[in-house]
Design a protein around this motif. Structure first.
Motif, mmCIF file in Angstrom:
data_model
loop_
_atom_site.group_PDB
_atom_site.id
_atom_site.type_symbol
_atom_site.label_atom_id
_atom_site.label_comp_id
_atom_site.label_asym_id
_atom_site.label_seq_id
_atom_site.Cartn_x
_atom_site.Cartn_y
_atom_site.Cartn_z
ATOM 1 N N ASN A 187 13.605 8.480 -2.676
ATOM 2 C CA ASN A 187 12.541 9.096 -1.863
ATOM 3 C C ASN A 187 11.228 8.318 -1.920
ATOM 4 O O ASN A 187 10.148 8.904 -2.033
ATOM 5 C CB ASN A 187 12.300 10.544 -2.301
ATOM 6 N N LEU A 188 11.324 6.999 -1.830
ATOM 7 C CA LEU A 188 10.127 6.161 -1.853
ATOM 8 C C LEU A 188 9.545 6.099 -0.439
ATOM 9 O O LEU A 188 10.111 5.469 0.454
ATOM 10 C CB LEU A 188 10.450 4.760 -2.351
ATOM 11 N N LEU A 189 8.435 6.788 -0.239
ATOM 12 C CA LEU A 189 7.769 6.816 1.062
ATOM 13 C C LEU A 189 6.657 5.783 1.069
ATOM 14 O O LEU A 189 5.792 5.769 0.202
ATOM 15 C CB LEU A 189 7.191 8.201 1.332
ATOM 16 N N ARG A 190 6.685 4.924 2.049
ATOM 17 C CA ARG A 190 5.664 3.887 2.184
ATOM 18 C C ARG A 190 4.791 4.220 3.402
ATOM 19 O O ARG A 190 5.300 4.628 4.448
ATOM 20 C CB ARG A 190 6.303 2.510 2.342
ATOM 21 N N ALA A 191 3.488 4.022 3.259
ATOM 22 C CA ALA A 191 2.537 4.261 4.345
ATOM 23 C C ALA A 191 1.691 3.006 4.520
ATOM 24 O O ALA A 191 0.885 2.672 3.649
ATOM 25 C CB ALA A 191 1.657 5.463 4.039
ATOM 26 N N GLU A 192 1.892 2.329 5.640
ATOM 27 C CA GLU A 192 1.173 1.088 5.917
ATOM 28 C C GLU A 192 -0.003 1.350 6.849
ATOM 29 O O GLU A 192 0.132 2.071 7.840
ATOM 30 C CB GLU A 192 2.106 0.063 6.574
ATOM 31 N N ALA A 193 -1.126 0.754 6.539
ATOM 32 C CA ALA A 193 -2.276 0.731 7.444
ATOM 33 C C ALA A 193 -2.347 -0.682 8.005
ATOM 34 O O ALA A 193 -2.706 -1.621 7.292
ATOM 35 C CB ALA A 193 -3.553 1.088 6.704
ATOM 36 N N ARG A 194 -1.989 -0.826 9.261
ATOM 37 C CA ARG A 194 -1.875 -2.145 9.893
ATOM 38 C C ARG A 194 -3.136 -2.430 10.722
ATOM 39 O O ARG A 194 -3.417 -1.731 11.697
ATOM 40 C CB ARG A 194 -0.626 -2.177 10.773
ATOM 41 N N PHE A 195 -3.896 -3.435 10.303
ATOM 42 C CA PHE A 195 -5.111 -3.839 11.011
ATOM 43 C C PHE A 195 -4.830 -5.146 11.752
ATOM 44 O O PHE A 195 -4.369 -6.121 11.143
ATOM 45 C CB PHE A 195 -6.264 -4.038 10.028
ATOM 46 N N MET A 196 -5.135 -5.177 13.051
ATOM 47 C CA MET A 196 -4.799 -6.337 13.879
ATOM 48 C C MET A 196 -6.002 -6.773 14.706
ATOM 49 O O MET A 196 -6.878 -5.968 15.035
ATOM 50 C CB MET A 196 -3.626 -5.991 14.806
ATOM 51 N N HIS A 197 -6.019 -8.069 15.011
ATOM 52 C CA HIS A 197 -7.017 -8.652 15.907
ATOM 53 C C HIS A 197 -8.443 -8.367 15.419
ATOM 54 O O HIS A 197 -8.755 -8.616 14.254
ATOM 55 C CB HIS A 197 -6.778 -8.152 17.340
ATOM 56 N N LYS A 198 -9.294 -7.815 16.266
ATOM 57 C CA LYS A 198 -10.700 -7.617 15.913
ATOM 58 C C LYS A 198 -10.886 -6.619 14.774
ATOM 59 O O LYS A 198 -11.904 -6.657 14.074
ATOM 60 C CB LYS A 198 -11.487 -7.174 17.147
ATOM 61 N N ALA A 199 -9.932 -5.716 14.580
ATOM 62 C CA ALA A 199 -10.062 -4.720 13.516
ATOM 63 C C ALA A 199 -10.042 -5.357 12.133
ATOM 64 O O ALA A 199 -10.565 -4.787 11.176
ATOM 65 C CB ALA A 199 -8.952 -3.682 13.619
ATOM 66 N N VAL A 200 -9.442 -6.551 12.023
ATOM 67 C CA VAL A 200 -9.392 -7.216 10.723
ATOM 68 C C VAL A 200 -10.808 -7.551 10.249
ATOM 69 O O VAL A 200 -11.179 -7.306 9.106
ATOM 70 C CB VAL A 200 -8.533 -8.495 10.788
ATOM 71 N N GLY A 201 -11.618 -8.101 11.128
ATOM 72 C CA GLY A 201 -12.952 -8.538 10.740
ATOM 73 C C GLY A 201 -14.045 -7.497 10.888
ATOM 74 O O GLY A 201 -15.176 -7.720 10.437
ATOM 75 N N ASN A 202 -13.733 -6.361 11.523
ATOM 76 C CA ASN A 202 -14.744 -5.329 11.746
ATOM 77 C C ASN A 202 -15.067 -4.617 10.432
ATOM 78 O O ASN A 202 -14.227 -3.935 9.850
ATOM 79 C CB ASN A 202 -14.241 -4.322 12.784
ATOM 80 N N THR A 203 -16.300 -4.767 9.968
ATOM 81 C CA THR A 203 -16.693 -4.190 8.686
ATOM 82 C C THR A 203 -16.759 -2.677 8.733
ATOM 83 O O THR A 203 -16.397 -1.987 7.772
ATOM 84 C CB THR A 203 -18.061 -4.746 8.252
ATOM 85 N N ARG A 204 -17.195 -2.116 9.860
ATOM 86 C CA ARG A 204 -17.419 -0.674 9.945
ATOM 87 C C ARG A 204 -16.113 0.094 10.124
ATOM 88 O O ARG A 204 -15.856 1.074 9.423
ATOM 89 C CB ARG A 204 -18.370 -0.351 11.093
ATOM 90 N N SER A 205 -15.260 -0.327 11.056
ATOM 91 C CA SER A 205 -14.054 0.439 11.357
ATOM 92 C C SER A 205 -12.769 -0.282 10.981
ATOM 93 O O SER A 205 -11.682 0.262 11.166
ATOM 94 C CB SER A 205 -14.013 0.784 12.857
ATOM 95 N N GLY A 206 -12.879 -1.509 10.462
ATOM 96 C CA GLY A 206 -11.699 -2.264 10.075
ATOM 97 C C GLY A 206 -11.728 -2.615 8.604
ATOM 98 O O GLY A 206 -12.133 -1.828 7.764
ATOM 99 N N VAL A 207 -11.316 -3.854 8.297
ATOM 100 C CA VAL A 207 -11.243 -4.294 6.905
ATOM 101 C C VAL A 207 -12.455 -5.126 6.509
ATOM 102 O O VAL A 207 -12.838 -5.163 5.347
ATOM 103 C CB VAL A 207 -9.949 -5.106 6.652
ATOM 104 N N GLY A 208 -13.070 -5.821 7.476
ATOM 105 C CA GLY A 208 -14.233 -6.624 7.160
ATOM 106 C C GLY A 208 -13.900 -7.946 6.497
ATOM 107 O O GLY A 208 -14.687 -8.471 5.703
ATOM 108 N N LEU A 209 -12.721 -8.513 6.815
ATOM 109 C CA LEU A 209 -12.324 -9.817 6.302
ATOM 110 C C LEU A 209 -12.136 -10.778 7.464
ATOM 111 O O LEU A 209 -11.703 -10.374 8.547
ATOM 112 C CB LEU A 209 -11.013 -9.719 5.516
#
Length: 345
Positions: A187-209
């Protein structure tokens, strides 16, 4: 704290920031061209070989640890840092894996600073062994509305919700491991948060990288915080009330009769929920978002449909709290509470 690990990276280096000496190890995709037509070169190797179409090597082929593509837009690398270390355990420290990929690229005669590569996609992931089978959470998955959602896909043992920039993916990791001949925990449940395109670099609503160097120098707690905030605000929407194909049969007829009889939508919904229960509404209509669409299709004014959907979100949140206090474990509201505590807290 259950730290978020890095489960997938898509990297890109522009054509003017790398050099390849010999392309003979690569597969060559010429593109969809008429017979006898040669594609126009978009570059030249250091050994004088014309670079045309798409040059590709897939991860796993020949024991390679990453997928590598070369085309007119640049050098592209796909890698799974966590899987490079373990079949299912997660890691946020990717420095050693980046060095391994750098060595692989050097072996392919590519001169490049991979630490300067731009990140086009990053999957931040948490996982947990659940007390119940993953399929028991399908009702809770269907209850998720999300924020700015463009796609919602229910699988037998998983669920996807999000848009082209940000996506949450829940799935049964134990089942996936079994298909690949690996015995994992139950019962290993995995939950991925996938950030793509502009969301990767968006500091406020993305990852900020922006680059790989940003990733390998960042504090792992920073990644976990970005993951948690995305799950909390965008997927579970705990800040504005919890959420929830459409069956246009009996339930719609019952609703229409209640509205016609009581003259107001709010009164009709009160009677419907009181007599049938919130879980019944959720299982019948799939989600509050879909229920709102049903109301509009029945001729209810848009403002009223939205107002009643928001009210039901509030009822669901209260139901979640009450179910927890009563230790009721088989309701959609309680399953949502479990997912929130496991992946968003």
């Amino acid at each position: 704290m259950n730290q978020a690990g890095v489960d997938m990276l898509y990297l890109t280096v522009p054509v003017d920031q790398y050099r390849i000496h010999d392309v003979s190890a690569f597969n060559h995709n010429r593109g969809n061209l008429p017979y006898g037509t040669n594609p126009d070169p978009w570059g030249m190797s250091a050994n004088g070989q014309p670079l045309t179409g798409r040059l590709n090597l897939n991860r796993g082929t020949g024991g390679r640890i990453a997928t590598v593509d070369l085309d007119r837009w640049g050098l592209h690398v796909q890698m799974n840092p966590s899987k490079m270390v373990h079949d299912y355990e997660l890691t946020s420290d990717v420095s050693a894996q980046i060095d391994q990929v750098a060595s692989m690229l050097s072996g392919l005669t590519i001169d490049v600073d991979i630490k300067g590569a731009r990140i086009n996609r990053i999957d931040l992931t948490r996982q947990s062994c659940m007390d119940q089978p993953i399929q028991s959470f399908n009702g809770a998955f269907s209850a998720l509305m999300g924020r700015r959602v463009k796609q919602r896909i229910q699988y037998p043992d998983g669920f996807e919700i999000g848009n082209k920039s940000k996506l949450a993916v829940f799935y049964d990791k134990t089942a996936e491991l079994k298909l690949n001949g690996v015995m994992g925990p139950p019962n290993l449940l995995r939950a991925e948060a996938r950030f793509m395109h502009k969301a990767v670099g968006n500091t406020r609503s993305g990852v900020g990288l922006t680059t790989v160097n940003d990733l390998i120098t960042i504090d792992p707690e920073y990644l976990t915080d970005k993951y948690r905030k995305f799950m909390m605000s965008d997927i579970f929407r705990c800040n504005d009330g919890l959420q929830l194909t459409i069956d246009y049969g009996t339930e719609v007829h019952i609703l229409r009769a209640l509205i016609d009889h009581h003259k107001t939508v709010s009164k009709a919904l009160d009677i419907y929920v009181a007599s049938s229960g919130l879980d019944h509404l959720m299982s019948s209509f799939g989600s509050i978002d879909h229920f709102r669409t049903v109301l509009k299709n029945m001729g209810v004014k848009q403002a009223t449909a939205y107002r009643q959907a928001d009210r039901l979100n509030g009822v669901l949140q209260q139901s979640r709290f009450i179910d927890v206090q009563r230790k009721k474990k088989d309701s959609i509201a309680n399953s949502l509470d479990t997912l929130i505590k496991t992946f968003a807290a």
